[in-house]
Scaffold this motif. Structure first.
Motif, PDB file in Angstrom:
ATOM      1  N   UNK A 224      -9.747  -4.388  15.194  1.00  7.27           N
ATOM      2  CA  UNK A 224     -10.118  -5.243  14.067  1.00  7.27           C
ATOM      3  C   UNK A 224     -10.449  -4.407  12.829  1.00  7.27           C
ATOM      4  N   UNK A 225     -11.048  -3.206  13.012  1.00  5.74           N
ATOM      5  CA  UNK A 225     -11.392  -2.368  11.854  1.00  5.74           C
ATOM      6  C   UNK A 225     -10.143  -1.936  11.086  1.00  5.74           C
ATOM      7  N   UNK A 226      -9.092  -1.588  11.823  1.00  6.56           N
ATOM      8  CA  UNK A 226      -7.832  -1.214  11.178  1.00  6.56           C
ATOM      9  C   UNK A 226      -7.274  -2.392  10.393  1.00  6.56           C
ATOM     10  N   UNK A 227      -7.357  -3.558  10.981  1.00  9.89           N
ATOM     11  CA  UNK A 227      -6.847  -4.772  10.328  1.00  9.89           C
ATOM     12  C   UNK A 227      -7.606  -5.073   9.034  1.00  9.89           C
ATOM     13  N   UNK A 228      -8.923  -4.908   9.065  1.00 11.60           N
ATOM     14  CA  UNK A 228      -9.732  -5.122   7.859  1.00 11.60           C
ATOM     15  C   UNK A 228      -9.306  -4.184   6.737  1.00 11.60           C
ATOM     16  N   UNK A 229      -9.135  -2.913   7.094  1.00 11.76           N
ATOM     17  CA  UNK A 229      -8.786  -1.912   6.085  1.00 11.76           C
ATOM     18  C   UNK A 229      -7.452  -2.235   5.432  1.00 11.76           C
ATOM     19  N   UNK A 230      -6.450  -2.547   6.244  1.00 18.98           N
ATOM     20  CA  UNK A 230      -5.118  -2.812   5.710  1.00 18.98           C
ATOM     21  C   UNK A 230      -5.104  -4.099   4.895  1.00 18.98           C
ATOM     22  N   UNK A 231      -5.891  -5.093   5.294  1.00 16.44           N
ATOM     23  CA  UNK A 231      -5.978  -6.330   4.512  1.00 16.44           C
ATOM     24  C   UNK A 231      -6.491  -6.040   3.110  1.00 16.44           C
ATOM     25  N   UNK A 232      -7.506  -5.189   3.016  1.00 15.57           N
ATOM     26  CA  UNK A 232      -8.096  -4.888   1.705  1.00 15.57           C
ATOM     27  C   UNK A 232      -7.135  -4.113   0.817  1.00 15.57           C
TER      28      UNK A 232
ATOM     29  N   UNK B 274      -2.626   5.715   7.978  1.00 19.23           N
ATOM     30  CA  UNK B 274      -2.793   4.546   7.110  1.00 19.23           C
ATOM     31  C   UNK B 274      -2.813   4.955   5.642  1.00 19.23           C
ATOM     32  N   UNK B 275      -3.528   6.011   5.323  1.00 19.22           N
ATOM     33  CA  UNK B 275      -3.569   6.456   3.925  1.00 19.22           C
ATOM     34  C   UNK B 275      -2.190   6.906   3.436  1.00 19.22           C
ATOM     35  N   UNK B 276      -1.397   7.488   4.323  1.00 22.99           N
ATOM     36  CA  UNK B 276      -0.043   7.900   3.935  1.00 22.99           C
ATOM     37  C   UNK B 276       0.867   6.688   3.753  1.00 22.99           C
ATOM     38  N   UNK B 277       0.836   5.758   4.679  1.00 22.83           N
ATOM     39  CA  UNK B 277       1.735   4.601   4.629  1.00 22.83           C
ATOM     40  C   UNK B 277       1.396   3.692   3.455  1.00 22.83           C
ATOM     41  N   UNK B 278       0.099   3.463   3.224  1.00 26.75           N
ATOM     42  CA  UNK B 278      -0.315   2.485   2.225  1.00 26.75           C
ATOM     43  C   UNK B 278      -0.792   3.127   0.915  1.00 26.75           C
ATOM     44  N   UNK B 279      -0.646   4.456   0.802  1.00 22.31           N
ATOM     45  CA  UNK B 279      -1.003   5.166  -0.435  1.00 22.31           C
ATOM     46  C   UNK B 279      -2.442   4.860  -0.860  1.00 22.31           C
ATOM     47  N   UNK B 280      -3.360   4.967   0.095  1.00 18.76           N
ATOM     48  CA  UNK B 280      -4.763   4.643  -0.158  1.00 18.76           C
ATOM     49  C   UNK B 280      -5.627   5.881   0.049  1.00 18.76           C
ATOM     50  N   UNK B 281      -6.929   5.712  -0.113  1.00 21.41           N
ATOM     51  CA  UNK B 281      -7.862   6.823   0.057  1.00 21.41           C
ATOM     52  C   UNK B 281      -9.116   6.345   0.782  1.00 21.41           C
TER      53      UNK B 281
END
Length: 313
Positions: free
Chosen positions: A172-180, A137-144
């Motif tokens: 659901x936790x993955x979904x929350x993270x990506x939404x933010x 997720x951090x790689x795909x969405x360039x997040x930390x």
């Protein structure tokens, strides 16, 4: 509207729910406490009620269904969501709440992976899965985001009321993270000390089936939130496959002899090339739609701010 609401989704946590409620009441005495029972059969609801929590019920099985119900029911300036398994100590929660109320952070993540998780957790496949999900997720969405699957988070009113709950279970936790992160909502990581479940308490997470669901969620949300990247990669893969077949079986013989010996292969390669072009232009169109949705999302947040201020007054 309440100031702070602590939300505890539960399914058969009779062994630990009383301690969780009391620990978090001590850390956040000004908060309201809600335990949402998800068809428990061990008396979790009665124990929680005796510990001082408000008990409500969600009969559709699955954590995602419970989160959907909690977020619809409760209005608060700050939400704390924690699992009822007593693996998340309450001592750092006041700091997480301050991040939401004073620093206007939309999602604060209780970061287990930077502290004791890998030592305390006795399920090696869970450890491996958490690392894979975090890295992808951090790689795909360039997040930390330090911990994607944590069960301890704090949210703002804006996050809760704009979050579309699509999953039914632990994904659901993955979904929350990506939404933010996909909507540029401010996030922060708060390191917490993780402790494994006490003896006799069993995890409801199935390593294989729920792990596959999480990976499927990452795939689906990448397609939805990053359509240009997703369909560009798909187009590139199709073109590479097309070239690997077309060059040796059609192009090379044609250059040598001036004849096309494999017309069926030529036709199939033409269709694959068309599919690659369609995928690319589909990504462009969906990316434009996504940008339009982002603008509408910001407008909805502005309206939501007005509604919240009206309720507070």
């Amino acid at each position: 509207m309440e100031k702070i609401a602590v939300l505890i989704p539960c399914y058969n946590e009779a062994l630990t729910i009383e301690k969780v409620v009391k620990d978090y009441k001590k850390a956040l005495p000004e908060a309201s406490f809600y335990v949402y029972d998800n068809n428990s059969t061990d008396g979790t609801d009665e124990i929680a009620r005796n510990a001082g929590a408000i008990v409500r019920y969600e009969y559709a099985q699955g954590k995602g269904n419970v989160v959907r119900r909690m977020f619809r029911d409760i209005d608060a300036e700050c939400y704390v969501m924690v699992d009822g398994d007593d693996t998340y100590p309450a001592d750092t929660v006041p700091e997480m709440v301050r991040d939401v109320l004073e620093k206007h952070v939309d999602m604060v993540v209780g970061d287990r992976l930077s502290s004791t998780y890998f030592e305390e957790n006795k399920r090696p496949f869970h450890n491996f899965g958490n690392s894979i999900v975090r890295g992808s997720i951090n790689h795909i969405f360039k997040s930390d985001i330090k911990d994607i699957m944590t069960g301890l988070r704090a949210f703002s009113y804006d996050f809760v009321k704009t979050f579309p709950v699509l999953s039914n279970g632990f994904e659901i936790e993955t979904e929350m993270t990506i939404h933010a992160i996909s909507n540029n909502m401010p996030t922060s990581n708060n390191i917490i000390e993780y402790r494994d479940r006490p003896e006799g308490s069993e995890s409801k997470l199935n390593t294989v089936s729920d792990g596959l669901k999480v990976l499927g969620t990452i795939f689906r949300l990448t397609r939805n939130y990053k359509p240009m990247r997703f369909f560009s990669i798909l187009a590139l893969v199709l073109l590479i496959i097309d070239a690997l077949v077309f060059i040796p079986t059609v192009l090379v013989p044609y250059v040598r002899t001036g004849l096309v010996p494999n017309f069926p292969t030529l036709i199939v390669c033409g269709f694959v090339c068309m599919a690659a072009l369609l995928a690319f232009f589909n990504g462009m169109i969906l990316d434009f739609i996504k940008q339009k949705e982002r603008r509408e999302f910001e407008f909805r947040r502005t309206i939501l701010d007005c509604v919240r201020k009206g309720r507070e007054s």
